[in-house]
Design an enzyme around this catalytic site. Structure first.
Site, short mmCIF file in Angstrom:
data_model
loop_
_atom_site.label_atom_id
_atom_site.label_comp_id
_atom_site.label_asym_id
_atom_site.label_seq_id
_atom_site.Cartn_x
_atom_site.Cartn_y
_atom_site.Cartn_z
N CYS A 1 31.35 35.13 38.70
CA CYS A 1 31.25 35.76 37.37
C CYS A 1 32.46 35.46 36.52
O CYS A 1 32.45 35.67 35.31
CB CYS A 1 31.08 37.26 37.52
SG CYS A 1 32.49 38.07 38.29
N ASP B 1 35.33 36.97 36.58
CA ASP B 1 36.15 38.13 36.28
C ASP B 1 37.44 38.12 37.10
O ASP B 1 37.46 37.66 38.25
CB ASP B 1 35.36 39.42 36.57
CG ASP B 1 34.21 39.61 35.59
OD1 ASP B 1 34.12 38.80 34.65
OD2 ASP B 1 33.43 40.55 35.76
N CYS C 1 33.87 42.72 33.75
CA CYS C 1 32.75 43.56 33.36
C CYS C 1 33.12 45.04 33.42
O CYS C 1 34.17 45.42 33.95
CB CYS C 1 31.58 43.28 34.29
SG CYS C 1 31.82 44.00 35.91
N CYS D 1 31.95 43.89 42.20
CA CYS D 1 33.02 44.34 41.29
C CYS D 1 33.96 45.29 42.04
O CYS D 1 35.17 45.24 41.84
CB CYS D 1 32.43 45.01 40.06
SG CYS D 1 30.98 44.17 39.39
FE1 FES Z 1 31.91 40.18 38.35
FE2 FES Z 1 31.71 42.66 37.66
S1 FES Z 1 30.34 41.07 37.19
S2 FES Z 1 33.39 41.71 38.62
#
Ligand code: FES
Length: 131
Positions: A39, A41, A65, A109
């Protein structure tokens, strides 16, 4: 049944909208940065640890996110006042549970939060020369 907050619990929304301990600690004892390549992040966790090995302060910077921000916020609250060994026992399940649960697609996450603790404590131990 759909409602205004969608798939997220009240707790997730609270911590997402009003994150606790967001920011940096300039003289941190340990910093952990972890990311999820799928993702993109990134979560950075700063710890201030005293001579007794107690986490006096924790702050985070998360580029990610809402669930990652809520997990970061929750984890800083959970580990403050704990010893490093106690903090290492905090798992992604504990974080997700404290948040009132996360949707399956958002479990990773909370995994970031667990990995960030591990990375920050590893950094602290390396700096201190602790095995
Ligand atoms: Fe990857 Fe939340 S979508 S950390």
């Amino acid at each position: 049944m759909a409602d205004a907050q969608g798939p997220y619990s009240q707790k997730v929304m609270e911590h997402f909208l009003n994150p606790k301990n967001m920011g940096e600690i300039t003289d941190a004892s340990g910093i952990g940065e972890v990311g999820n390549p799928s993702c993109g992040d990134v979560m950075r966790l700063y710890l201030k640890i005293n001579d007794d090995g107690i986490i006096e302060d924790a702050k985070f910077m998360t580029f990610g996110c809402g669930a990652a921000i809520a997990s970061s916020s929750m984890v800083t609250e959970m580990i403050k006042g704990k010893t490093v060994e106690e903090a290492l026992k905090v798992t992604n399940e504990t974080v997700a549970e404290a948040l009132g649960g996360l949707p399956p697609a958002k479990i990773h996450c909370s995994v970031l939060a667990q990995q960030a603790i591990e990375a920050a404590i590893k950094d602290y131990k390396e700096k201190k020369g602790i095995k």
